[in-house]
Design a protein around this motif. Structure first.
Motif, PDB file in Angstrom:
ATOM      1  N   ALA A 199       0.820  -0.961  -0.487  1.00 41.01           N
ATOM      2  CA  ALA A 199      -0.147  -0.117  -0.352  1.00 41.01           C
ATOM      3  C   ALA A 199       1.311   1.446  -0.302  1.00 41.01           C
ATOM      4  O   ALA A 199       2.024   1.362   0.522  1.00 41.01           O
ATOM      5  N   PHE A 200       0.205   2.511  -0.397  1.00 43.44           N
ATOM      6  CA  PHE A 200       1.283   3.338   0.132  1.00 43.44           C
ATOM      7  C   PHE A 200       1.491   3.844   0.474  1.00 43.44           C
ATOM      8  O   PHE A 200       3.026   4.615   0.838  1.00 43.44           O
ATOM      9  N   LYS A 201       0.954   3.751   2.027  1.00 38.00           N
ATOM     10  CA  LYS A 201       1.608   3.569   3.219  1.00 38.00           C
ATOM     11  C   LYS A 201       2.562   3.006   3.623  1.00 38.00           C
ATOM     12  O   LYS A 201       3.411   3.714   4.183  1.00 38.00           O
ATOM     13  N   GLU A 202       2.218   1.835   3.527  1.00 35.60           N
ATOM     14  CA  GLU A 202       3.825   1.130   3.164  1.00 35.60           C
ATOM     15  C   GLU A 202       5.588   1.538   2.802  1.00 35.60           C
ATOM     16  O   GLU A 202       6.469   1.150   2.773  1.00 35.60           O
ATOM     17  N   LYS A 203       4.853   2.333   1.140  1.00 36.80           N
ATOM     18  CA  LYS A 203       6.211   2.692   0.681  1.00 36.80           C
ATOM     19  C   LYS A 203       6.523   3.783   0.762  1.00 36.80           C
ATOM     20  O   LYS A 203       7.618   4.487   0.269  1.00 36.80           O
TER      21      LYS A 203
END
Length: 659
Positions: free
Chosen positions: A175-179
């Motif tokens: 997900a974007f948050k993990e990136k």
């Protein structure tokens, strides 16, 4: 921990970083092993060298990772693994790894030549791709090396694919948050290096080799690209401009000279020599500027190589300057010193800068005496801006002529070295014999026209790949610098032999001097013995052959010649008449891109950027520099010379004047 920082979508980035860091470590280790005898090998220093190197490697790969980071952030999950995604990632990864492999190969060849990481020389060479690529091709087995690079690239791509790295990158739900975590980390590292870390921060050691090993080549390259010129007033110690000019004028003052404008910040002066006992002479002058010839190669200056029999023989028939030093480490720096008779200024040579035409050069002194001025170069004088500089300062150009000559507003004639005049040619130009044959032809023309000539010849044979015509000397072409030097010496002998058959020989003086040494590398930022060059004046009938042991500079040779010819002239030159130097006048200016030195009586004052000053005593037996407390008087003298030289260039004080 790695998996938390780098989620699956970032798996390929992790491998990309590891590949670069591994290659950088291997290169640093190999260079350390290669130059183990020259570096400081104490354990703590070696650890610090590699730790600093690791940090600069990390900063470098952070910059290279930024485009990929941006791509990974903006591409949504639904596009993971699509054809578009695969094409972008495969292509980017392949090109990125190829850049690393190629740059590390290039660093090895650059280090072999200059014993440094990439610097402004590498940046300059990008402009002259024809000469540089051809030189590399003639010096190294390019097909084999490119094949090796391609093979390594294929192996890395195969291993990456075999390890399922591409699959992990394409098949995941990151997900974007993990990136954000890995992206912000890399962006933070890149920001810190961009805003706060300079390439010079790697230089934490007294030993120059350790400083170079601590750097990262690619990072050094882009640092040099950003700062190809240095402002003297911003980065070096200064004094009041008026005080600096007063100090310099005291050093330039002589009983036979008078300053034209003593209260202005300039050094224009009238110099008189003519008298009834020593009549004015106007012989032809042929100046041979020899590529990369260190004094240490001549037997007459202490060598045991026996590769310069002609120059050693000429030294016994000439005014032979045995203690003379080049101002820099590149051809254009030597040209600057010889023609402008000026101490080196920081950054690139004036030959390569803007605003470098219509200057007061030694050519103007010859012009006022009625001489034709010619610049001979066996390659394309477009290289290193030579044609624009010489053409823009009144010289006619005789070169190989592939490039173009910029319009400088000065009337310039250009003559090409035709194919039928070439017997041998490599990346840098025709062999020395061919350029000398062209000089003979042009000298014959000038003699028929009854025009005295000043011919400035820049040789090329003593340059990597060290190739020259076969069957001229007993060292095979392309095998060593010693062979190239022996051929260079042979060609000079053949040239003098031909010249002696000409009607203009008796009335021609030959000045022979190197542009710089073969190498300036050593433990110190300025290695004094790496600046000592041969210089001689041959066939000047009015003075007996003799050895001149006075400490002197490349900038002094032509002012000395003008004095020997008994010329009255207007001067804007910093050089002195070596023959009349008193002990306290003896000095030499030596410098490189960042360090500016004044050598006097075995004492060396060095000005460096960031307002750094160092003072040394020179142990000549082992070429060692012993740090000493700063000598305030010599410091002020050193600052005065370099500050006035920089001031004159930046304020048009080197330009031609009507008075």
């Amino acid at each position: 921990m790695w998996n938390k920082i780098f989620p699956k979508r970032f798996e390929l980035l992790k491998v990309y970083i590891l590949i670069f860091m591994s290659l950088a470590f291997i290169l640093r280790f190999c260079l350390t092993f290669w130059y183990f005898a020259q570096i400081d090998t104490s354990i703590l220093v070696l650890i610090k060298t590699f730790l600093i190197g690791f940090c600069f490697d990390l900063g470098t790969i952070s910059f290279f990772s930024l485009p990929y980071i941006v791509y990974l952030l903006i591409v949504p999950q639904k596009l993971y693994g699509t054809i578009f995604d695969r094409v972008i990632i495969y292509t980017g990864y392949g090109i990125g790894v190829l850049i690393f492999l190629f740059s590390f190969f290039a660093e090895i060849t650059f280090w072999e030549e200059f014993e440094r990481r990439f610097n402004f020389i590498a940046v300059d060479y990008l402009i002259y791709t024809y000469e540089v690529v051809k030189n590399i091709n003639e010096s190294y087995p390019i097909p084999l090396l490119l094949g090796a690079i391609s093979m390594v690239l294929i192996i890395i791509l195969f291993i990456t694919k075999k390890a399922q790295v591409f699959n992990k990158t394409f098949k995941n739900n990151t997900a974007f948050k993990e990136k954000l975590t890995p992206s912000l980390l890399i962006i933070l590292i890149a920001t810190v290096f961009a805003l706060f870390i300079k390439n010079e921060d790697a230089e934490q050691f007294k030993n120059r080799y350790n400083n170079e090993l601590a750097k990262t080549g690619i990072y050094s390259f882009f640092a040099a690209f950003r700062s190809n010129e240095l402002s003297y007033t911003d980065f070096y110690n200064t004094i009041n401009d008026e005080k600096a000019f007063i100090n310099v004028k005291k050093k330039l003052a002589a009983s036979n000279s008078s300053f034209l404008h003593p209260n202005e910040k300039q050094i224009h002066r009238n110099i008189t020599h003519a008298d009834s006992l020593h009549p004015v002479q106007k012989p032809n002058i042929i100046f041979i500027c020899i590529e990369s010839l260190s004094a240490s190669y001549l037997n007459s200056l202490g060598s045991e190589l026996k590769i310069t029999p002609i120059l050693d023989s000429l030294s016994n028939e000439s005014l032979f300057f045995t203690n003379l030093y080049a101002t820099g480490t590149r051809t254009v720096r030597g040209m600057e010193a010889i023609t402008l008779s000026i101490p080196p200024t920081p950054g690139r040579s004036i030959v390569k800068r803007d605003n470098n035409t219509n200057l007061f050069t030694i050519g103007e002194v010859f012009n006022k005496q009625g001489y034709e001025r010619n610049f001979f170069y066996g390659g394309d004088g477009y290289f290193d801006n030579m044609n624009t500089y010489f053409g823009g300062n009144g010289f006619n150009i005789i070169d190989r002529g592939r490039g173009f000559l910029l319009d400088s507003g000065v009337k310039t004639k250009r003559t090409n070295i035709d194919d039928n005049e070439v017997t041998f040619e490599n990346a840098w130009g025709v062999c020395d014999e061919d350029i000398y044959n062209k000089v003979i032809k042009e000298a014959d023309k000038s003699h028929r026209n009854e025009t005295p000539f000043f011919n400035f010849i820049m040789t090329t044979s003593n340059h990597r790949p060290f190739t020259y015509p076969d069957n001229k000397i007993d060292v095979p072409s392309g095998t060593s610098r010693e062979g190239a030097i022996k051929y260079t010496d042979y060609a000079i002998g053949d040239f003098i032999k031909q010249a002696k058959t000409k009607p203009w020989f008796k009335n021609t003086v030959f000045v022979i001097m190197a542009d710089h040494c073969a190498s300036s590398a050593g433990r110190w930022n300025l290695n004094i013995d790496k600046y000592r060059i041969p210089a001689l004046i041959f066939n000047l009938e009015t003075i007996a052959p003799q050895k001149i042991e006075k400490l002197s500079s490349q900038i002094d040779v032509f002012p000395t010649l003008f004095a020997l010819l008994n010329w009255d002239y207007t001067s804007n030159l910093f050089g002195l008449d070596i023959m009349k130097m008193k002990k306290e006048d003896e000095r030499a200016f030596i410098g490189n891109y960042r360090n500016l030195g004044l050598l006097k009586d075995r004492k060396l004052m060095v000005l460096s950027d960031q307002h750094e000053v160092n003072y040394y005593e020179w142990e000549t037996d082992n070429d060692n520099l012993i740090p000493k407390p700063i000598n305030a008087s010599l410091l002020e003298e050193t600052i005065s010379f370099y500050q006035t030289a920089d001031y004159l260039y930046r304020n048009n004080g080197l330009k031609l004047r009507n008075n």
